[in-house]
Design a protein around this motif. Structure first.
Motif, mmCIF file in Angstrom:
data_model
loop_
_atom_site.group_PDB
_atom_site.id
_atom_site.type_symbol
_atom_site.label_atom_id
_atom_site.label_comp_id
_atom_site.label_asym_id
_atom_site.label_seq_id
_atom_site.Cartn_x
_atom_site.Cartn_y
_atom_site.Cartn_z
ATOM 1 N N LYS A 47 6.799 -8.373 29.327
ATOM 2 C CA LYS A 47 6.046 -9.336 30.125
ATOM 3 C C LYS A 47 4.684 -8.764 30.464
ATOM 4 O O LYS A 47 4.549 -7.551 30.641
ATOM 5 N N PRO A 48 3.674 -9.617 30.582
ATOM 6 C CA PRO A 48 2.356 -9.107 30.963
ATOM 7 C C PRO A 48 2.382 -8.510 32.367
ATOM 8 O O PRO A 48 2.946 -9.108 33.281
ATOM 9 N N GLY A 49 1.821 -7.340 32.521
ATOM 10 C CA GLY A 49 1.691 -6.716 33.840
ATOM 11 C C GLY A 49 0.454 -7.246 34.558
ATOM 12 O O GLY A 49 -0.173 -8.220 34.130
ATOM 13 N N ALA A 56 6.000 -2.371 28.313
ATOM 14 C CA ALA A 56 7.002 -2.088 27.272
ATOM 15 C C ALA A 56 8.413 -2.040 27.850
ATOM 16 O O ALA A 56 8.617 -1.617 28.986
ATOM 17 N N LEU A 57 9.387 -2.461 27.061
ATOM 18 C CA LEU A 57 10.780 -2.421 27.486
ATOM 19 C C LEU A 57 11.311 -0.985 27.468
ATOM 20 O O LEU A 57 10.729 -0.105 26.844
ATOM 21 N N ILE A 84 20.874 -13.557 23.188
ATOM 22 C CA ILE A 84 19.513 -13.236 23.622
ATOM 23 C C ILE A 84 19.522 -13.237 25.134
ATOM 24 O O ILE A 84 19.932 -14.221 25.762
ATOM 25 N N LEU A 85 19.115 -12.119 25.732
ATOM 26 C CA LEU A 85 19.079 -12.055 27.195
ATOM 27 C C LEU A 85 17.827 -11.318 27.633
ATOM 28 O O LEU A 85 17.073 -10.773 26.824
ATOM 29 N N ARG A 86 17.575 -11.328 28.909
ATOM 30 C CA ARG A 86 16.453 -10.565 29.452
ATOM 31 C C ARG A 86 16.860 -9.109 29.639
ATOM 32 O O ARG A 86 18.014 -8.841 29.993
ATOM 33 N N GLU A 87 15.939 -8.197 29.428
ATOM 34 C CA GLU A 87 16.272 -6.783 29.595
ATOM 35 C C GLU A 87 16.836 -6.543 30.997
ATOM 36 O O GLU A 87 17.712 -5.708 31.201
ATOM 37 N N LYS G 47 12.238 0.984 38.728
ATOM 38 C CA LYS G 47 11.497 -0.197 38.286
ATOM 39 C C LYS G 47 10.020 0.133 38.191
ATOM 40 O O LYS G 47 9.510 0.936 38.977
ATOM 41 N N PRO G 48 9.303 -0.492 37.261
ATOM 42 C CA PRO G 48 7.863 -0.230 37.172
ATOM 43 C C PRO G 48 7.154 -0.711 38.434
ATOM 44 O O PRO G 48 7.411 -1.811 38.924
ATOM 45 N N GLY G 49 6.288 0.111 38.985
ATOM 46 C CA GLY G 49 5.458 -0.270 40.130
ATOM 47 C C GLY G 49 4.216 -1.024 39.663
ATOM 48 O O GLY G 49 4.099 -1.403 38.493
ATOM 49 N N ASP G 50 3.267 -1.218 40.581
ATOM 50 C CA ASP G 50 2.070 -1.977 40.246
ATOM 51 C C ASP G 50 1.245 -1.301 39.153
ATOM 52 O O ASP G 50 0.516 -1.958 38.401
ATOM 53 N N ASP G 51 1.334 0.025 39.052
ATOM 54 C CA ASP G 51 0.576 0.734 38.022
ATOM 55 C C ASP G 51 1.377 0.883 36.724
ATOM 56 O O ASP G 51 0.954 1.592 35.825
ATOM 57 N N GLY G 52 2.540 0.225 36.652
ATOM 58 C CA GLY G 52 3.322 0.261 35.426
ATOM 59 C C GLY G 52 4.274 1.434 35.338
ATOM 60 O O GLY G 52 5.178 1.437 34.521
ATOM 61 N N LYS G 53 4.089 2.465 36.201
ATOM 62 C CA LYS G 53 4.988 3.631 36.167
ATOM 63 C C LYS G 53 6.225 3.369 37.011
ATOM 64 O O LYS G 53 6.136 2.752 38.075
#
Lengths: 96, 96, 96, 96, 96, 96, 96
Positions: A47-49, A56-57, A84-87, G47-53
Motif C-alpha cells: 500500500k502507498p505510505g 514493501a510486504l 487471496i488475502l491481505r498480508e 508495525k511500520p511507523g510513519d517513517d516506514g520503519k
C-alpha cells in the motif's frame, strides 16, 4: 497465466491437510476440514505510505504461512486451491 | 459517450462466464452465475494524497482483473455489463 | 435564489428518465423509477486539507454525472428535482 | 443572554415553514411539518487543525442555510426555535 | 477534596431546573426532568496534539454550558449533582 | 511479583465501598455494589507517538482515580481486587 | 520448526492453570477453565511507523504476560497450547 495481487494482497496456495499434520501444527477449534497453512505464490507491491511510495510486504514468494480460516477469498487456479488475502490477515511465517 | 470514473474508482467490463472458465479460474463458493473477471475500461485519477496531488492507480485500461462478486455498482453501457468499483476492491491483475 | 453547497458537497439537477435512456446507460437492479444521471449545478469549495486550504473538487458546474440511487438529500428548487450529495458519492462523469 | 457554540458547532434559528415555501425550496420526503431552512445566529471558532489553531468555519452569522431534518439538538431561546449542529451537517448556503 | 478530570474531560455541576427556566432556554423534547445547563467546575489539561503537548480546552472554570441530556457520567459530590464529560460533548457556552 | 501494564494501560487497586462513601462521592445509577474509586498501582510507559517515542501517561502510581463501572479487566492479586484498564477510561484524579 | 509472527503479533505459550494459581493471580469472572497467563515465545518485528520503519514491540521472548481470555487465535505446536495475538491485546507483563 499469472495472478498479480494488488497493494497489500497476497496469493496463497493452500497446503493439503496431510502435510499440515506432519508439521505438528493443529488448529484445535473445529477447523479440521480446511487447511490453514499455505505457501505464498505472489505478493502485491504494498500500500502507498505517507510519501506515496508502496510499503514493501514482509512476506515473500515461497514463504509458508499460517492464516485464520475465515480469511480471504477462495480462488481455484488449474485445479489447485488458492486464496487471496491481505498480508494483515497472515498470522505468522513458518520456518524450519 | 465515455464514462470517466472519479478519484480511485474504476470502470470494468465484465467478462462473460465462458471466457472465464477457459482461463482456469473458478470461484468455488456458489458464485457460478456472475462473472468475476473483467477488463478495466477506464480509471479515475486517484484520491488526493497528503500533498493534495492524486495518488495514481495501480491498474490501467486494458488490465484483466479479479474482483469479489458483491463489489461495485452495476452499469449497462450499450448493452454490455459493466461495473464501477473502487480500485481497493480489485483483488488481483491477471496476466498471461 | 442560489444554492451554494458547503465543503465537498455538490448540487445536482436530476436528468429525467427519458434522456437517460437515450444515452444508453441503464442501472439494471430495479432502479427504473428514479433517474441516476444528473447535471452538476453548483459545487462546494472543497474540504480543508492538511494545510487548512480547501482541496478543489474534480467535478465542475455543467458536468453530467452518475450517482447511486440512495445517495444524497433530495431538494426541489422551483419545481425541478435536485439533490445535494458529497462528491465522494459521485461514481463517474459522463462525457460525449 | 448569548449562546456561543463550541468548535465547529453552529447556532441556527429555524425559519418558519411559511417563509420557506416562498423561496421555492421544498424537501419532498414527508418532511412537511419541520422547517429545514434557518438563519445562522452564532458560530464556533472551529476545530483545531494539525497546527493546533482553529480552522475557521465557512458559514457566518446571518447566512441562510439548508440542513437535514434529523440534524442537531433543538433549543428554544426566548420562545424561538433554534438548533445547534455541526457545520458538517449544513448542506448548503442559500443566497438570493 | 478536588476532582481533576483527565485530558479533554470536564467536571460540570448541574444547574437546577428552576434557574434554567429563568434563562429562557428550554430543551423541548421530553427532557423536562433533567437539567441540561451546568457550570464548569474543573477541566482537564487537554489531549496531546501531534507534537505531544496537550491542546488546551476552550471552556474554563466558571463557564455556564449547554450539553445533551445523555452526555457524560453522573457523579454526586457532597450532595450536589455533577457530571464528567468530554469537552466534545459540550454544545455551547452561555454568556449574559 | 509485579504487574507491569503495557503501553497506556494502568493497574488499579479497587478501593472498598466504605472508604468511597467517606469521600462523599456516590455514583447514583444502580452502581452501589461495585467500587468505582481506586488507587493506581502501576502504569504503562505510554503508547508510541508520531515520533515512535511513548507518550507519558498523566496518572502516576499512588493517584486516587475515578473510573466507569464497566471499564477494564478484573484481576485479583493476593486476594485484593484490581483491574487493568486504559488511561483513556479513567475519568478523573481525586485530590484532597 | 519455528513460528515467526508478523508485524505486531506475538506467539505465546499458555501456562497451565496450576502454575497460574501459584502466582496468586486469578481472573474471577467464570474464566476458570482457560489459563490466561503465558510465556512469549516469539514476537513480530512491529508495525511500520510513519517513517516506514517497524516500531519495536515492548514485550520480548521469555516475558510472562497476562491476556484476556477471548484474545488471539489458538495454535497447538507439538502438543503444547499456544496462541498468536496482537501485542495490543496483552494487558501486562508479570515480573517477580
Amino acid at each position: 497465466m499469472k495472478i498479480q495481487p494488488l497493494y497489500d494482497r497476497v496469493l496463497i496456495q493452500r497446503v493439503p491437510s496431510e502435510e499440515k499434520t506432519s508439521t505438528g501444527i493443529i488448529i484445535p477449534d473445529t477447523a479440521k476440514e480446511k487447511p490453514l497453512e499455505g505457501i505464498v505464490r505472489a505478493t502485491g507491491k504494498g500500500k502507498p505510505g505517507d510519501d506515496g511510495k508502496p510499503v514493501a510486504l514482509q512476506v515473500k514468494e515461497g514463504d509458508k504461512v499460517l492464516f485464520g480460516k475465515y480469511s480471504g477469498t477462495d480462488v481455484t487456479i488449474n485445479g489447485e486451491e488458492h486464496l487471496i488475502l491481505r498480508e494483515e490477515e497472515i498470522l505468522a511465517v513458518i520456518t524450519d
